[in-house]
Design a protein around this motif. Structure first.
Motif, short mmCIF file in Angstrom:
data_model
loop_
_atom_site.label_atom_id
_atom_site.label_comp_id
_atom_site.label_asym_id
_atom_site.label_seq_id
_atom_site.Cartn_x
_atom_site.Cartn_y
_atom_site.Cartn_z
N HIS A 39 -5.43 46.92 8.90
CA HIS A 39 -5.42 47.74 7.69
C HIS A 39 -5.58 46.84 6.47
CE1 HIS A 39 -1.19 46.56 8.27
NE2 HIS A 39 -1.11 46.59 6.97
N TYR A 40 -5.81 47.46 5.33
CA TYR A 40 -5.89 46.71 4.09
C TYR A 40 -5.19 47.50 3.00
CZ TYR A 40 -9.78 49.76 2.74
OH TYR A 40 -10.57 50.84 2.42
N GLY A 41 -4.84 46.80 1.94
CA GLY A 41 -4.20 47.43 0.79
C GLY A 41 -4.91 47.03 -0.49
N ILE A 42 -4.86 47.93 -1.46
CA ILE A 42 -5.50 47.69 -2.75
C ILE A 42 -4.45 47.85 -3.84
CG2 ILE A 42 -7.12 48.64 -4.44
CD1 ILE A 42 -8.83 49.57 -2.10
N GLN A 43 -4.45 46.91 -4.77
CA GLN A 43 -3.62 47.02 -5.97
C GLN A 43 -4.55 46.95 -7.16
OE1 GLN A 43 -0.19 44.38 -6.38
NE2 GLN A 43 -0.76 44.08 -8.52
N THR A 44 -4.59 48.00 -7.94
CA THR A 44 -5.47 48.02 -9.11
C THR A 44 -4.72 47.54 -10.33
OG1 THR A 44 -4.92 50.32 -9.61
CG2 THR A 44 -6.82 49.93 -8.18
N ALA A 45 -5.47 47.11 -11.32
CA ALA A 45 -4.87 46.65 -12.57
C ALA A 45 -4.38 47.85 -13.38
CB ALA A 45 -5.89 45.86 -13.37
N GLY A 46 -3.26 47.69 -14.01
CA GLY A 46 -2.73 48.73 -14.88
C GLY A 46 -2.97 48.38 -16.34
#
Length: 125
Positions: free
Chosen positions: A76-83
């Motif tokens: 699996h993979y995870g994404i963290q976007t900029a806030g």
């Protein structure tokens, strides 16, 4: 570079002509480059089948260590976007492999992040 210990951060898009020649030699027939990125010295190329990471070593960078991470080993993979107010490199992709290792990639901007994530999804789903 030891991809298991430290994320590749502040990835900047790389022109196809500037990709390490050893990477081009590894590409299989029909394999396409989705995106190529670099840090100050190192490179990472996401293809339609795998992730190829290049650790440029030595003063001139002529000595290279390559890591090939096939998507078929991704669990699996995870994404963290900029806030709002986050630094540009806050967008991050974490890829988790069947052997328990993970690789982290910090992108400048989110467009490239989702393009790479879509390529991974196409192979693991």
């Amino acid at each position: 570079m030891e991809f298991r210990d430290k994320p590749m951060e502040n990835l900047i898009r790389l022109q196809e002509k500037d990709i390490c020649k050893n990477i081009n030699a590894l590409l299989l027939e029909g394999e396409q480059i989705v995106g190529a990125y670099k840090t100050v010295r190192d490179q990472v190329v996401f293809t339609s089948h795998r992730i190829i990471m290049v650790d440029m070593q030595g003063v001139t960078g002529t000595r290279q260590q390559l890591f090939v991470l096939p998507y078929r080993k991704v669990l699996h993979y995870g994404i963290q976007t900029a806030g709002f107010g986050d630094p540009l490199q806050a967008s991050q992709l974490t890829v988790c492999f069947a052997d328990g290792h993970e690789a982290k990639f910090g992108f400048i901007g989110q467009k490239d992040l989702f393009q790479v994530a879509n390529a991974i999804s196409a192979r693991i789903l």
